[in-house]
Every structure is written in structure tokens, then in C-alpha cells.
Design an enzyme around this catalytic site. Structure first.
Site, PDB file in Angstrom:
ATOM      1  CG  ASP A 199      60.149   0.079  52.081  1.00 33.86           C
ATOM      2  OD1 ASP A 199      60.033  -0.530  51.066  1.00 33.86           O
ATOM      3  OD2 ASP A 199      61.097  -0.431  52.862  1.00 33.86           O
ATOM      4  CE1 TYR A 210      65.429   4.413  58.182  1.00 31.76           C
ATOM      5  CE2 TYR A 210      67.084   4.625  56.236  1.00 31.76           C
ATOM      6  CZ  TYR A 210      66.311   3.918  57.188  1.00 31.76           C
ATOM      7  OH  TYR A 210      66.552   2.712  56.919  1.00 31.76           O
TER       8      TYR A 210
HETATM    9  P1  ADP Z   1      62.804   7.545  55.099  1.00 39.89           P
HETATM   10  O1  ADP Z   1      62.995   6.220  56.216  1.00 39.89           O
HETATM   11  O2  ADP Z   1      63.940   7.551  53.999  1.00 39.89           O
HETATM   12  O3  ADP Z   1      62.741   8.927  55.841  1.00 39.89           O
HETATM   13  P2  ADP Z   1      59.836   7.610  54.663  1.00 39.89           P
HETATM   14  O4  ADP Z   1      59.090   6.624  53.949  1.00 39.89           O
HETATM   15  O5  ADP Z   1      59.749   7.411  56.346  1.00 39.89           O
HETATM   16  O6  ADP Z   1      61.339   7.243  54.393  1.00 39.89           O
HETATM   17  O7  ADP Z   1      59.747   9.032  54.350  1.00 39.89           O
HETATM   18  C1  ADP Z   1      60.089   9.584  53.121  1.00 39.89           C
HETATM   19  C2  ADP Z   1      59.149  10.713  52.575  1.00 39.89           C
HETATM   20  O8  ADP Z   1      58.209   9.892  51.936  1.00 39.89           O
HETATM   21  C3  ADP Z   1      58.257  11.569  53.436  1.00 39.89           C
HETATM   22  O9  ADP Z   1      58.316  12.828  53.096  1.00 39.89           O
HETATM   23  C4  ADP Z   1      56.930  10.609  53.426  1.00 39.89           C
HETATM   24  O10 ADP Z   1      56.047  11.675  53.753  1.00 39.89           O
HETATM   25  C5  ADP Z   1      56.973  10.330  52.005  1.00 39.89           C
HETATM   26  N1  ADP Z   1      55.865   9.373  51.590  1.00 39.89           N
HETATM   27  C6  ADP Z   1      55.217   8.546  52.288  1.00 39.89           C
HETATM   28  N2  ADP Z   1      54.379   7.498  51.565  1.00 39.89           N
HETATM   29  C7  ADP Z   1      54.509   8.138  50.156  1.00 39.89           C
HETATM   30  C8  ADP Z   1      53.989   7.955  48.943  1.00 39.89           C
HETATM   31  N3  ADP Z   1      52.999   6.995  48.963  1.00 39.89           N
HETATM   32  N4  ADP Z   1      54.361   9.027  47.959  1.00 39.89           N
HETATM   33  C9  ADP Z   1      55.360   9.527  48.037  1.00 39.89           C
HETATM   34  N5  ADP Z   1      55.799   9.829  49.468  1.00 39.89           N
HETATM   35  C10 ADP Z   1      55.496   9.417  50.274  1.00 39.89           C
END
Ligand code: ADP
Length: 184
Positions: A44, A135
Site C-alpha cells: 500500500d 495481515y
Molecule cells: P496485507 O496487509 O494485505 O498483508 P502487505 O502489504 O503487508 O499487505 O503484504 C502483502 C504482500 O505484498 C506481502 O507479500 C509483501 O511482501 C508484498 N509487497 C510489499 N511491497 C510490495 C511491492 N512493491 N510489490 C509487490 N508486493 C509487495
């Protein structure tokens, strides 16, 4: 590409890559947002940083109109400065042990994102691994839901010709490729 990294459903393709979703050139990239739609950590934060303030401006308008976004739902905004045209913001469930409708809500997050992409006549969509970061959704349980939802959506005719799973780290990438090998 190795065998476990692509899957063809009807004439559409699911692919799995390791990378940064903010650099993808698909028509839309999906954001694993939180219900406030005001940005956060993880993917995000990366999306809002790369896309610039136009994304947050549209998110504020959406929340003013319809309130917070419940888990399992999705909305669409511009992608601002990123190569993609749109960001589809969805909210995955927070893992609370698995008996709080987490599987349904995770499936719904993927399905509603694909529905909104199809409603906007988009041809390609990139997903991160929703809910498996902050999450806390276990990767081995989340990956089959993600891939099965994408495959079942593509079984029906729609504008979507390609779904790409863009996994940030090696562990997540391995979990998705292993799962794809099993469900093919
Ligand atoms: P959630 O709160 O839904 O768990 P997160 O952002 O904490 O969301 O994590 C969801 C996934 O996104 C994780 O596997 C994390 O490593 C990944 N992630 C973080 N940054 C990026 C990025 N720039 N591109 C793709 N995936 C990412």
C-alpha cells in the site's frame, strides 16, 4: 518460462513473477489496502509513494461518498505516475485463526477486483499476495485461494486476458509457483 509459472485458462493467461508491482505495465495493479483507503505500510505504501498524490485524492473522494471499504470489496482509481493506468484497491481479511470468514473474504477480494477490472474493460491485471504480509494470512492457505479465484474468473468470458501475480520476496514466489503446479 518454467512450467509452474504460467497457466492458460480458455485463452487467458495466469503468470507468476517475482518483482515490484509498482513497476508493472498491466492495465491495472491491485493494492492490498486497508479499509481507510488512506495508505499504509507494505505494498500500500509502495503504491502511494510511486503513484503520487492523485491516488490519495481519489481515495478520499471515494471514502467521502461511500465510507470505509469493507474487507472483500474493491474500488478503482488512477495509477498516477506509475506505468499502469489504474489501481484497484481491495481489502483482504486480517487473519484471526481462520474461523472468521477469512477464506471467503480473501476469495471475495480477488473476485471483486477482477469484476471491477472487467467492468472497466481492462485486459490485464497484476495482483500482490493479498493479506499475507501485515495481515498475517498463512501463505500456504492464501496462495491456493488466490490462484483458484483467478482461474475460476477466467473460465467465464470477460475482457481480462492476463492475470499476473507479482510476488515481492522469494518465499512468497515459491509458495505461489508450488501451488500453481498442484492446481494445474
Ligand atoms: P496485507 O496487509 O494485505 O498483508 P502487505 O502489504 O503487508 O499487505 O503484504 C502483502 C504482500 O505484498 C506481502 O507479500 C509483501 O511482501 C508484498 N509487497 C510489499 N511491497 C510490495 C511491492 N512493491 N510489490 C509487490 N508486493 C509487495
Amino acid at each position: 518460462m518454467a512450467e509452474n509459472e504460467t497457466y492458460t485458462v480458455n485463452q487467458s493467461k495466469i503468470s507468476i513473477i517475482q518483482g515490484d508491482i509498482t513497476q508493472q505495465t498491466t492495465d491495472a495493479i491491485v493494492n492490498a489496502a486497508n479499509s481507510s483507503l488512506m495508505g499504509g505500510g507494505g505494498v500500500d505504501g509502495a503504491i502511494h509513494r510511486a503513484g503520487g498524490p492523485a491516488i490519495l485524492e481519489e481515495c478520499i473522494e471515494i471514502v467521502n461518498k461511500q465510507g470505509r471499504l469493507p474487507a472483500g470489496q474493491a474500488v478503482i482509481t488512477t495509477a498516477g505516475n506509475m506505468p499502469s493506468k489504474h489501481v484497484i484497491h481491495t481489502v483482504g481479511p486480517i487473519w484471526r485463526g481462520g474461523s472468521q470468514r477469512e477464506p471467503d473474504l480473501l476469495a471475495s477480494a480477488y473476485r471483486e477486483s477482477l469484476k471491477i477490472a472487467a467492468a472497466n474493460n481492462l485486459a490485464s491485471v497484476s495482483f500482490p499476495s493479498i493479506s499475507t504480509g501485515a495481515y498475517g494470512y498463512p501463505l500456504d492457505k492464501a496462495a491456493p485461494i488466490a490462484l483458484k479465484e483467478a482461474a475460476s474468473f477466467l473460465q467465464q468470458p470477460s475482457s481480462i486476458k492476463e492475470v499476473v501475480f507479482v510476488l515481492f520476496d522469494a518465499r512468497t514466489y515459491e509458495a505461489y509457483t508450488t501451488t500453481l503446479g498442484k492446481i494445474k
